[in-house]
Design an enzyme around this catalytic site. Structure first.
Site, PDB file in Angstrom:
ATOM      1  CG  ASN A 155      39.541  38.365  30.885  1.00 51.83           C
ATOM      2  OD1 ASN A 155      40.326  38.184  31.819  1.00 51.83           O
ATOM      3  ND2 ASN A 155      39.901  38.913  29.748  1.00 51.83           N
ATOM      4  CD  GLU A 251      51.228  41.203  30.943  1.00 50.31           C
ATOM      5  OE1 GLU A 251      50.672  41.656  29.924  1.00 50.31           O
ATOM      6  OE2 GLU A 251      52.454  41.021  31.016  1.00 50.31           O
ATOM      7  CB  CYS A 285      43.412  42.321  27.609  1.00 47.36           C
ATOM      8  SG  CYS A 285      44.344  40.817  27.461  1.00 47.36           S
TER       9      CYS A 285
HETATM   10  P1  NAD Z   1      39.873  44.009  37.974  1.00 47.46           P
HETATM   11  O1  NAD Z   1      41.040  44.934  37.960  1.00 47.46           O
HETATM   12  O2  NAD Z   1      38.564  44.537  38.426  1.00 47.46           O
HETATM   13  O3  NAD Z   1      40.179  42.747  38.918  1.00 47.46           O
HETATM   14  C1  NAD Z   1      41.306  41.941  38.707  1.00 47.46           C
HETATM   15  C2  NAD Z   1      41.720  41.301  40.018  1.00 47.46           C
HETATM   16  O4  NAD Z   1      42.191  42.317  40.900  1.00 47.46           O
HETATM   17  C3  NAD Z   1      40.590  40.586  40.745  1.00 47.46           C
HETATM   18  O5  NAD Z   1      41.099  39.392  41.322  1.00 47.46           O
HETATM   19  C4  NAD Z   1      40.208  41.574  41.819  1.00 47.46           C
HETATM   20  O6  NAD Z   1      39.619  40.969  42.944  1.00 47.46           O
HETATM   21  C5  NAD Z   1      41.560  42.154  42.166  1.00 47.46           C
HETATM   22  N1  NAD Z   1      41.545  43.465  42.816  1.00 47.46           N
HETATM   23  C6  NAD Z   1      40.604  44.437  42.749  1.00 47.46           C
HETATM   24  N2  NAD Z   1      40.971  45.503  43.501  1.00 47.46           N
HETATM   25  C7  NAD Z   1      42.169  45.195  44.045  1.00 47.46           C
HETATM   26  C8  NAD Z   1      43.074  45.884  44.891  1.00 47.46           C
HETATM   27  N3  NAD Z   1      42.813  47.114  45.358  1.00 47.46           N
HETATM   28  N4  NAD Z   1      44.227  45.283  45.224  1.00 47.46           N
HETATM   29  C9  NAD Z   1      44.523  44.055  44.752  1.00 47.46           C
HETATM   30  N5  NAD Z   1      43.703  43.340  43.959  1.00 47.46           N
HETATM   31  C10 NAD Z   1      42.536  43.912  43.608  1.00 47.46           C
HETATM   32  O7  NAD Z   1      39.774  43.382  36.517  1.00 47.46           O
HETATM   33  P2  NAD Z   1      38.634  42.414  35.926  1.00 47.46           P
HETATM   34  O8  NAD Z   1      37.424  43.231  35.666  1.00 47.46           O
HETATM   35  O9  NAD Z   1      38.541  41.173  36.727  1.00 47.46           O
HETATM   36  O10 NAD Z   1      39.315  41.981  34.529  1.00 47.46           O
HETATM   37  C11 NAD Z   1      39.166  42.685  33.353  1.00 47.46           C
HETATM   38  C12 NAD Z   1      40.403  43.507  33.059  1.00 47.46           C
HETATM   39  O11 NAD Z   1      41.554  42.666  32.965  1.00 47.46           O
HETATM   40  C13 NAD Z   1      40.309  44.201  31.720  1.00 47.46           C
HETATM   41  O12 NAD Z   1      40.764  45.521  31.846  1.00 47.46           O
HETATM   42  C14 NAD Z   1      41.235  43.393  30.838  1.00 47.46           C
HETATM   43  O13 NAD Z   1      41.768  44.088  29.744  1.00 47.46           O
HETATM   44  C15 NAD Z   1      42.290  43.009  31.804  1.00 47.46           C
HETATM   45  N6  NAD Z   1      43.050  41.867  31.290  1.00 47.46           N
HETATM   46  C16 NAD Z   1      44.327  42.062  30.847  1.00 47.46           C
HETATM   47  C17 NAD Z   1      45.049  41.004  30.304  1.00 47.46           C
HETATM   48  C18 NAD Z   1      46.454  41.173  29.830  1.00 47.46           C
HETATM   49  O14 NAD Z   1      47.146  40.175  29.679  1.00 47.46           O
HETATM   50  N7  NAD Z   1      46.926  42.385  29.587  1.00 47.46           N
HETATM   51  C19 NAD Z   1      44.453  39.742  30.213  1.00 47.46           C
HETATM   52  C20 NAD Z   1      43.147  39.585  30.668  1.00 47.46           C
HETATM   53  C21 NAD Z   1      42.460  40.646  31.220  1.00 47.46           C
END
Ligand code: NAD
Length: 476
Positions: A155, A251, A285
């Site tokens: 995002n 995060e 988020c």
């Molecule tokens: P996601 O968890 O699907 O993916 C995030 C990353 O993790 C991607 O690069 C993905 O390829 C990788 N990934 C997936 N499976 C993995 C595994 N088994 N091992 C290691 N890496 C893996 O999240 P998304 O859909 O890309 O992002 C949206 C989420 O991110 C929402 O829940 C949002 O709230 C959160 N977010 C949090 C913050 C914060 O600062 N707290 C900021 C932005 C987004």
């Protein structure tokens, strides 16, 4: 409605000094309408292993750079991002579908993130405070963790990468970055800027590819000392369970809420709610997802919010006047549509919007949403805001806290005592008084409690996570 025309970028991996193409590639498409915007290399475990080796080889050189040299490197990277800001913004908009105006804002935010990552210092330890320490002087110096694995979500692909890369380099670490497979464009472009800025070879490696394969292999690698992750709770839990003894910061998600007390200045609050709830189509988020308005003002809150939301221009992300564009995918939009129906079936009133066209959802307002509705309990990640009313502030605080998340929350009131008392009772990582929880200034400590995460970001705080305090004791 189009971006400035260039040939489609060919997103390669960055491994040490090499730009690596792969036999298998993925087409990256504009989420809004599916137009191809780039071809991306697909990393393999073998290539990831090479990237980790390149980072390991670079780590000693980075560790010996003086603090001022690391700070100057970040300044040079920032200058190059500033020079090519329009290109960065376009890539962010293309990979995420984020409206171009917001993508420009993300580049500006990235610059302030880089500027803040430089204050590294240890401390003098008062050993003589106890008898056992008599005759000793002690101090700590902050030393790099070594090789840091960065994993980022779709995002906010650029600024969130900088929230990790900036402090990692300022702390003298080498990095391997696995960006979201949906949004690898800005990370690849950032790697070009890092090279041009003259970073030591191997300081910043980028390996694109699937999370469950490349991300997982990064998490499990013996060659990586720390994982810093931003993304969903499900992935965060997997990482925590598989990272072994590595340092891990997480995060994760949220479903942020705002309380509007009877004395809320609605002229201030409504525009902030619009920005907080509908910016980036609610895919932040800390997007405003739940509003608890005192019953004395709830009707005017919903009326004014609906009127403001209906003015938001929905359209192509390249159009400067677009306020709301698509979600990251049609699947994501279909889920938001289903959760909206779920709320309505449970008795909520859909006052406006919530209609899906492909990957786009029109900005919506829901009222009187039962606590059992999925969008009151989980993270919606869509452009809809639920407005419920309350009579007793204690009940509103309880409702805000009654979810598994705890990232940020807001309270609007002119009453100082009530504002601070409420801030103390909200179980979240950060409370905004007279603002929405979506507010984030990059230097501030940022992170969640409960299932919203572990650890804090904000360059100063991430720098602490990404360095180890080494104690030096001197017997005098
Ligand atoms: P996601 O968890 O699907 O993916 C995030 C990353 O993790 C991607 O690069 C993905 O390829 C990788 N990934 C997936 N499976 C993995 C595994 N088994 N091992 C290691 N890496 C893996 O999240 P998304 O859909 O890309 O992002 C949206 C989420 O991110 C929402 O829940 C949002 O709230 C959160 N977010 C949090 C913050 C914060 O600062 N707290 C900021 C932005 C987004």
């Amino acid at each position: 409605m189009s971006y400035s025309t260039t040939t489609l970028p060919n997103i390669t991996l960055r491994i040490g000094a090499e730009w690596v193409e792969t036999a298998e590639t993925d087409t990256i498409r504009l989420p809004y309408d599916g137009t191809p915007v780039a071809t991306a290399a697909r990393g393999t475990r073998e290539l990831l292993g090479r990237a980790i080796a390149a980072a390991r080889a670079a780590a000693p050189a980075l560790a010996t750079l003086a603090n001022y040299e690391r700070a100057e490197l970040l300044e040079r990277i920032a200058a190059l991002v500033r020079r090519d800001a329009a290109e960065f913004a376009q890539l962010i908009s293309q990979e995420t579908g984020r409206p171009i105006q917001e993508a420009r804002g993300e580049v500006d935010r990235g610059l302030s993130t880089l500027a803040a990552a430089r204050d590294l210092h240890g401390e003098v330890v008062p050993l003589e405070a106890v008898a056992a320490g008599a005759g000793h002087l002690a101090l700590t110096v902050r030393e790099p963790v070594g090789v840091i694995g960065i994993i980022t979500p779709f995002n906010v692909p650029f600024n969130l990468a900088l929230h990790k890369l900036g402090p990692a380099l300022a702390g003298g670490n080498a990095v391997v970055h696995k960006p979201s497979e949906q949004t690898p464009l800005s990370a690849w472009r950032l790697a070009k800027a890092v090279e041009e800025a003259g970073a030591p070879v191997g300081a910043y490696n980028v390996v694109t590819g699937a999370g469950r394969e490349i991300g997982a292999a990064l998490v499990e690698s013996e060659g990586v000392d720390m994982i810093t992750f931003t993304g969903s709770i499900a992935t965060g839990e997997w990482i925590r369970a598989h990272a072994g003894l590595k340092k891990v910061t997480l995060e994760l998600g949220g479903n942020s809420a705002v309380i509007l007390e009877p004395d809320t200045d609605l002229d201030t609050a409504i525009p902030r709610l619009v920005q907080g709830g509908y910016g980036h189509s609610g895919q932040l988020c800390i997007s405003v997802q739940r509003v608890y308005a005192h019953s004395s003002i709830a009707k005017s809150v919903t009326e004014r919010l609906v009127a403001a939301v209906e003015k938001l221009k929905v359209g192509h992300p390249s159009e400067p006047s677009t306020a709301v564009s698509s979600l990251i995918s049609e699947a994501a939009a279909t889920r938001v549509e289903q959760w909206t129906q779920d709320a309505v079936e449970r008795g909520a009133k859909l006052l406006t919007g919530g209609v899906r066209h492909g990957a786009t959802i029109t900005p919506g307002v829901l009222a009187e949403v039962p606590a059992s509705a999925r969008l009151m309990q989980q993270e919606l990640f869509g452009p809809l805001v639920a407005v419920n009313s309350y009579d007793d502030l204690g009940d509103a605080i309880e409702a805000v806290n009654a979810t598994p998340y705890g990232l940020q929350a807001g309270v609007f009131t002119q009453h100082l005592q009530r504002a601070f008392a409420t801030a103390r009772k909200l179980h979240v990582g950060g409370v905004l008084i007279n603002d929405v929880p979506t507010f984030r200034s990059d230097p501030m400590p940022y992170g969640g409690v409960k299932r919203s995460g572990i650890g804090r970001e904000g360059p100063k705080y991430a720098l602490e996570e990404m360095t180890e305090p080494k104690l030096i004791v001197w017997r005098v």
